[in-house]
Design an enzyme around this catalytic site. Structure first.
Site, short mmCIF file in Angstrom:
data_model
loop_
_atom_site.label_atom_id
_atom_site.label_comp_id
_atom_site.label_asym_id
_atom_site.label_seq_id
_atom_site.Cartn_x
_atom_site.Cartn_y
_atom_site.Cartn_z
N CYS A 153 18.41 76.36 31.54
CA CYS A 153 19.85 76.48 31.28
C CYS A 153 20.42 77.79 31.82
CB CYS A 153 20.11 76.45 29.78
SG CYS A 153 19.70 74.91 29.02
N VAL A 157 23.66 78.11 34.05
CA VAL A 157 24.92 78.66 33.53
C VAL A 157 25.50 79.67 34.51
CG1 VAL A 157 25.90 80.11 31.70
CG2 VAL A 157 24.44 78.20 31.09
S1 SF4 Z 1 17.23 77.02 26.93
FE1 SF4 Z 1 17.65 75.12 28.05
S2 SF4 Z 1 15.96 74.90 29.50
FE2 SF4 Z 1 15.33 76.40 27.98
S3 SF4 Z 1 14.18 75.20 26.47
FE3 SF4 Z 1 16.31 75.35 25.75
S4 SF4 Z 1 17.33 73.50 26.50
FE4 SF4 Z 1 15.41 73.76 27.67
#
Ligand code: SF4
Length: 523
Positions: A153, A157
């Site tokens: 993520c 982002v």
């Molecule tokens: S931050 Fe995003 S990529 Fe990382 S474990 Fe959580 S949902 Fe998955």
């Protein structure tokens, strides 16, 4: 101290020792500001009601006990299915620790996967420098033949551009120009682990074929390509290949992690084992066709197979249960001209025999199901074939067309009449459903055990036992070795279901002199 080096206890017996009980009681008393037990019980009871269910189903901005995992987790599984390939996740280290431990707890195997460990500075200035170092280090230390990159993520982002970063890494000499680094953007705030699997597979297929289609001819290698999708039952990789071999069909299994996730304990650590070769991927456009065992989760790749490889990507259903395995084998036979083998016909007959033997126990039994789109659909179809009644079907990540197709399957059977489909919901919704309209059993992953515990807490008569089929399964061992596809998989599912019914029967009739109704072993 209630334990020492000669007597080390795991958490369950340890926390039952007086020392720990006292500690926990003091902590509760002094720091937790806990509500009185009567109040907790009152709220618990309320959460089991129809009134609470209605409020629960209005919930929008919160997911509780989700029935899905995140995109890069699927991308990692996909990459593990290719020969000498290192899954590489561009983003935070904690995410990758989660993917490794998640698979490790399910498969009971070490899982190789690297991260370029983006931290605060990379989150502000972008992660290109991390990627330069990460790709160079990964290649030097673990010597893979391919690095398959996905994202967490954080990288998504801030909008990190993998195509540009990998291209720049080549230009700057961090990796050779011709070294394979396919990639997929896998933002977890959309989709799920199945979307991530599809995206990574499409990335790998695109990398090896998009610019190299000249001279490729559909059907010229005489093979069938099989794409498994997010598949965690090792037996499924084996059973599909066995059936194809028994029909003397030449095939390429595109992404096969069944070796690297099942290495022997013989004193040698294998970071890489088995897997689809790069040559097989390059040759894939020459196949007669590419069949997707889980078509509802393979949308992106199907487009590439149709538009770039110019193959029909024939629509099949997941080969689960009797009829859809029949259809799968007939389609293979039609595409290749190879007859269905006598051995498979005999195996089919044995499955029909088993269904006949067990149908009286399964007829009318009610099941709640959750999981991935194709698996849930295949299981529903098989339950209907057995005369069992699905009551609640829940899938977090499926589209409206999937719901319509599943509804048509339910409508076509007298056993599907009382079933509701829930899309985009979680296991806290499922909890409300089994309290307000009780099925006989739930079928799903390990996270359903919290629902079983809660239903038992209300009273034995409310308990809904969990049958563990799905992913992940952390709290039982070696079930990932099972098979759920083909006739063999149907036999294993049938055996699991009917024996769960018989176990329950024994449990309900075990009071001496009261419920042991006759002297037979089966009441
Ligand atoms: S931050 Fe995003 S990529 Fe990382 S474990 Fe959580 S949902 Fe998955």
């Amino acid at each position: 101290m209630s334990q020492d080096v000669e007597n080390i206890k795991t958490s369950y017996p340890l926390f039952t020792d007086d020392e720990y009980k006292d500690n926990l009681a003091r902590k509760r008393e002094n720091y937790e500001e806990r509500h009185p037990l009567e109040k907790i019980q009152e709220v618990f009871e309320w959460t089991t009601t129809e009134e609470y269910k209605e409020i629960n189903f209005k919930r929008k901005a919160l997911t509780i006990n989700p029935s899905k995992a995140c995109q890069p987790l699927g991308a990692v599984l996909c990459a593990l299915g290719f020969e000498k390939t290192m899954p590489y996740v561009h983003g935070s280290q904690g995410c990758v620790a989660y993917f490794r431990s998640y698979f490790n707890r399910h498969f009971k195997e070490p899982i190789s996967c690297v991260s370029d460990s983006m931290t605060e500075d990379a989150a502000v200035f972008g992660g290109q420098k991390n990627m330069y170092d990460g790709l160079e280090n990964c290649k030097a230390m673990y010597k893979p033949d391919m690095i398959a990159v996905s994202t967490t993520c954080m990288a998504e982002v801030i909008g990190d551009d993998l195509n540009a970063f990998i291209g720049n890494a080549r230009k700057e000499g961090h990796i050779p120009e011709d070294y394979p680094v396919p990639f997929a953007h896998t933002p977890s705030f959309a989709g799920s682990h199945t979307t991530g699997w599809d995206a990574m597979f499409e990335g790998i297929a695109r990398y090896f074929t998009l610019k190299y289609m000249e001279g490729k001819e559909v059907g010229s290698n005489g093979k069938i390509n099989i794409v498994p999708g997010f598949e965690t039952y090792l037996g499924n990789f084996r059973v599909i290949q066995r059936m194809l071999k028994e029909m003397d069909v030449d095939y390429s299994f595109l992404s096969d992690p069944s070796e690297v996730l099942d290495t022997p304990a013989d004193g040698e650590f294998r970071m890489y084992a088995g897997g689809t070769t790069q040559d097989e991927v390059k040759d894939a456009p020459n196949a007669i066709d590419t069949l997707f065992l889980q078509p509802w989760q393979s949308m992106k790749t199907r487009k590439l197979v149709k538009n770039t490889w110019q193959q029909p990507a024939t629509d099949i259903k997941i080969p689960m249960g009797l009829e859809w395995t029949d259809e799968f084998l007939m389609k293979i036979s039609e595409l290749t001209g190879k007859p269905i083998s006598a051995s498979l016909e005999k195996e089919r007959g044995r499955l029909v025999d088993m269904i006949t033997d067990s149908h009286a126990w399964l007829h009318g039994k009610k099941f709640a199901i959750w999981g991935d789109a194709d698996y849930v659909m295949g299981l529903t179809k098989f339950l209907l074939e057995l005369g069992a009644e699905p009551t609640h079907i829940l899938c977090n990540h499926a589209n409206k067309r999937w719901q319509k197709a599943l509804q048509a399957i339910l409508d076509a059977s007298p056993f599907g009449k009382n079933c509701e489909i829930y899309r985009g919901k979680d296991l806290w919704h499922m909890r409300s459903l089994v309290f307000t309209n009780k099925p006989d059993f739930m079928i799903g992953n390990s996270y359903g055990k919290f629902i079983q515990r809660d239903t038992l807490a209300k009273g034995k008569e409310f308990e809904v036992p969990l049958i563990r089929i799905g992913f992940p399964i952390f709290d039982r061992h070696h079930m990932h070795r099972d098979t759920t596809l083909g006739y063999e998989g149907a036999m294993q599912i049938l055996r699991t279901l009917v024996n769960a019914v018989l176990e329950r029967l024994d449990e309900e009739t075990s009071i001496m002199g009261e419920t042991d109704y006759n002297y037979d072993l089966v009441r």
